[in-house]
Design a protein around this motif. Structure first.
Motif, PDB file in Angstrom:
ATOM      1  N   SER A  79       0.828  -1.204   0.000  1.00  0.00           N
ATOM      2  CA  SER A  79       0.000   0.000   0.000  1.00  0.00           C
ATOM      3  C   SER A  79       0.865   1.257   0.000  1.00  0.00           C
ATOM      4  CB  SER A  79      -0.920   0.003   1.224  1.00  0.00           C
ATOM      5  OG  SER A  79      -1.617   1.232   1.342  1.00  0.00           O
ATOM      6  N   PHE A  80       1.968   1.215   0.769  1.00  0.00           N
ATOM      7  CA  PHE A  80       2.817   2.401   0.898  1.00  0.00           C
ATOM      8  C   PHE A  80       3.756   2.582  -0.297  1.00  0.00           C
ATOM      9  CE2 PHE A  80       6.706   4.541   2.440  1.00  0.00           C
ATOM     10  CZ  PHE A  80       6.148   5.751   2.852  1.00  0.00           C
ATOM     11  N   PHE A  81       4.434   1.509  -0.699  1.00  0.00           N
ATOM     12  CA  PHE A  81       5.425   1.615  -1.767  1.00  0.00           C
ATOM     13  C   PHE A  81       4.874   1.308  -3.158  1.00  0.00           C
ATOM     14  CE2 PHE A  81       8.282   0.690   1.900  1.00  0.00           C
ATOM     15  CZ  PHE A  81       9.065   1.833   1.816  1.00  0.00           C
ATOM     16  N   LYS A  82       3.635   0.794  -3.222  1.00  0.00           N
ATOM     17  CA  LYS A  82       2.997   0.464  -4.507  1.00  0.00           C
ATOM     18  C   LYS A  82       3.841  -0.565  -5.276  1.00  0.00           C
ATOM     19  CE  LYS A  82       0.004   3.626  -3.437  1.00  0.00           C
ATOM     20  NZ  LYS A  82      -1.310   3.247  -2.856  1.00  0.00           N
ATOM     21  N   ASP A  83       3.954  -0.376  -6.578  1.00  0.00           N
ATOM     22  CA  ASP A  83       4.645  -1.347  -7.432  1.00  0.00           C
ATOM     23  C   ASP A  83       6.137  -1.467  -7.119  1.00  0.00           C
ATOM     24  OD1 ASP A  83       2.284  -1.874  -8.669  1.00  0.00           O
ATOM     25  OD2 ASP A  83       2.701  -0.694 -10.471  1.00  0.00           O
ATOM     26  N   ASP A  84       6.712  -0.433  -6.489  1.00  0.00           N
ATOM     27  CA  ASP A  84       8.146  -0.473  -6.181  1.00  0.00           C
ATOM     28  C   ASP A  84       8.511  -1.598  -5.220  1.00  0.00           C
ATOM     29  OD1 ASP A  84       8.532   1.687  -7.796  1.00  0.00           O
ATOM     30  OD2 ASP A  84       8.595   3.164  -6.174  1.00  0.00           O
ATOM     31  N   MET A  85       7.514  -2.105  -4.473  1.00  0.00           N
ATOM     32  CA  MET A  85       7.804  -3.129  -3.472  1.00  0.00           C
ATOM     33  C   MET A  85       7.192  -4.476  -3.830  1.00  0.00           C
ATOM     34  SD  MET A  85       9.425  -3.752  -0.608  1.00  0.00           S
ATOM     35  CE  MET A  85       9.863  -2.223   0.201  1.00  0.00           C
ATOM     36  N   LYS A  86       6.814  -4.666  -5.088  1.00  0.00           N
ATOM     37  CA  LYS A  86       6.249  -5.966  -5.467  1.00  0.00           C
ATOM     38  C   LYS A  86       7.280  -7.079  -5.318  1.00  0.00           C
ATOM     39  CE  LYS A  86       2.259  -5.087  -8.362  1.00  0.00           C
ATOM     40  NZ  LYS A  86       1.608  -5.320  -9.669  1.00  0.00           N
ATOM     41  N   THR A  87       8.534  -6.748  -5.564  1.00  0.00           N
ATOM     42  CA  THR A  87       9.624  -7.683  -5.301  1.00  0.00           C
ATOM     43  C   THR A  87      10.367  -7.201  -4.062  1.00  0.00           C
ATOM     44  OG1 THR A  87       9.884  -8.209  -7.643  1.00  0.00           O
ATOM     45  CG2 THR A  87      11.726  -8.727  -6.188  1.00  0.00           C
ATOM     46  N   ILE A  88      10.476  -8.059  -3.056  1.00  0.00           N
ATOM     47  CA  ILE A  88      11.084  -7.663  -1.790  1.00  0.00           C
ATOM     48  C   ILE A  88      12.597  -7.531  -1.955  1.00  0.00           C
ATOM     49  CG2 ILE A  88      11.449  -8.329   0.621  1.00  0.00           C
ATOM     50  CD1 ILE A  88       8.835  -9.911   0.431  1.00  0.00           C
ATOM     51  N   PRO A  89      13.200  -6.417  -1.533  1.00  0.00           N
ATOM     52  CA  PRO A  89      14.660  -6.266  -1.613  1.00  0.00           C
ATOM     53  C   PRO A  89      15.362  -7.390  -0.865  1.00  0.00           C
ATOM     54  CG  PRO A  89      13.610  -4.175  -1.080  1.00  0.00           C
ATOM     55  CD  PRO A  89      12.539  -5.217  -0.984  1.00  0.00           C
ATOM     56  N   GLN A  90      16.463  -7.867  -1.426  1.00  0.00           N
ATOM     57  CA  GLN A  90      17.139  -9.030  -0.860  1.00  0.00           C
ATOM     58  C   GLN A  90      18.458  -8.705  -0.175  1.00  0.00           C
ATOM     59  OE1 GLN A  90      17.432 -12.211  -3.687  1.00  0.00           O
ATOM     60  NE2 GLN A  90      15.259 -12.164  -4.210  1.00  0.00           N
ATOM     61  N   THR A  91      18.857  -7.446  -0.163  1.00  0.00           N
ATOM     62  CA  THR A  91      20.076  -7.044   0.549  1.00  0.00           C
ATOM     63  C   THR A  91      19.780  -5.778   1.346  1.00  0.00           C
ATOM     64  OG1 THR A  91      20.902  -5.596  -1.219  1.00  0.00           O
ATOM     65  CG2 THR A  91      21.500  -7.946  -1.339  1.00  0.00           C
ATOM     66  N   MET A  92      20.611  -5.541   2.347  1.00  0.00           N
ATOM     67  CA  MET A  92      20.417  -4.337   3.156  1.00  0.00           C
ATOM     68  C   MET A  92      20.667  -3.086   2.331  1.00  0.00           C
ATOM     69  SD  MET A  92      19.305  -3.768   6.090  1.00  0.00           S
ATOM     70  CE  MET A  92      18.938  -2.217   6.928  1.00  0.00           C
ATOM     71  N   GLU A  93      21.616  -3.166   1.394  1.00  0.00           N
ATOM     72  CA  GLU A  93      21.909  -2.021   0.534  1.00  0.00           C
ATOM     73  C   GLU A  93      20.671  -1.645  -0.288  1.00  0.00           C
ATOM     74  OE1 GLU A  93      23.821  -4.667   0.892  1.00  0.00           O
ATOM     75  OE2 GLU A  93      25.435  -3.716   2.038  1.00  0.00           O
ATOM     76  N   ALA A  94      19.965  -2.643  -0.778  1.00  0.00           N
ATOM     77  CA  ALA A  94      18.757  -2.382  -1.558  1.00  0.00           C
ATOM     78  C   ALA A  94      17.629  -1.840  -0.686  1.00  0.00           C
ATOM     79  CB  ALA A  94      18.301  -3.656  -2.263  1.00  0.00           C
ATOM     80  N   TRP A  95      17.670  -2.160   0.592  1.00  0.00           N
ATOM     81  CA  TRP A  95      16.633  -1.705   1.513  1.00  0.00           C
ATOM     82  C   TRP A  95      16.802  -0.236   1.914  1.00  0.00           C
ATOM     83  CZ3 TRP A  95      12.021  -2.546   3.365  1.00  0.00           C
ATOM     84  CH2 TRP A  95      11.455  -3.825   3.303  1.00  0.00           C
ATOM     85  N   LEU A  96      18.014   0.272   1.922  1.00  0.00           N
ATOM     86  CA  LEU A  96      18.285   1.597   2.479  1.00  0.00           C
ATOM     87  C   LEU A  96      17.418   2.716   1.897  1.00  0.00           C
ATOM     88  CD1 LEU A  96      22.162   1.491   2.977  1.00  0.00           C
ATOM     89  CD2 LEU A  96      20.355   1.315   4.702  1.00  0.00           C
TER      90      LEU A  96
END
Length: 221
Positions: A79-96
């Motif tokens: 709901s918050f990130f919309k399509d940007d979060m359909k695939t869950i980030p797999q590293t901390m760098e990608a999460w930042l």
């Protein structure tokens, strides 16, 4: 005096339903970070740890609705990130970048929840390889589970599922151990249809919210 057959059957049915309802969920563990009584969180992101978008969206919506109903400010990741979060980030760098957005919008916590196949298949199955470990930080959880986000494991192969929820604070940048609270709840149910998934989530959210409220971690509205 002989009991009417219909009444006996009715009583038996009620008894079975009571037994089923009492035994469907079981709290396996409940841990709170020592000396965290003064921690008061205000806004939480709800994340269902699966790349099955349909199940994830259903779960996040249901748990978010339960939290909101109990006065806790919450929003699902989709709901918050919309399509940007359909695939869950797999590293901390990608999460930042996502964490930066959360902080800008006054989120101070992330609730990660995973459904674990517990009984019904080989316990060495990849789906449960890391899920039962203790993660002291959001970074550790993300890193060790990165290979499992896209695992194509069917719920129907298990008769008992463990729903594991970890609540991480993103307000303690200088502390490595940012896990505030975790709870594991077993659900005795085979998730082999949309209906059973829905019913399983209802069982979990009821048990979950009761225990969370007792902890008084969140400032409620």
């Amino acid at each position: 005096m002989r009991i009417p057959r219909q009444l006996s059957f009715l009583n038996l049915t009620v008894l079975v339903l009571i037994i089923i309802s009492c035994s469907s969920t079981k709290q396996v563990s409940n841990w709170r970070k020592p000396a965290s009584e003064d921690v008061k969180l205000h806004k939480v992101l709800v994340l269902g740890m699966t790349n099955n978008v349909t199940i994830r969206e259903h779960f996040e919506q249901q748990l978010t609705a339960t939290l909101l109903k109990n006065g806790i400010n919450a929003e699902g990741s989709l709901s918050f990130f919309k399509d940007d979060m359909k695939t869950i980030p797999q590293t901390m760098e990608a999460w930042l970048p996502y964490i930066n957005q959360l902080e800008e919008q006054k989120f101070d916590s992330v609730l990660i929840t995973k459904v674990i196949g517990e009984t019904g298949k080989d316990s060495k199955s990849a789906i449960i390889r890391y899920y039962n470990e203790f993660f002291g930080s959001f970074k550790e959880d993300v890193t060790k589970n990165k290979e499992l986000y896209s695992a194509e494991e069917g719920f129907k192969d298990y008769t008992v599922h463990r729903v594991a929820s970890n609540l991480y604070c993103i307000c303690e940048k200088n502390e490595e151990e940012d896990l505030i609270w975790k709870i594991n709840i077993d659900i005795k149910q085979a998730f082999d249809s949309d209906y059973l998934v829905s019913e399983g989530l209802k069982l979990f959210t009821k048990e979950f919210i009761e225990d969370l409220k007792e902890e008084e971690i969140f400032v409620t509205e």
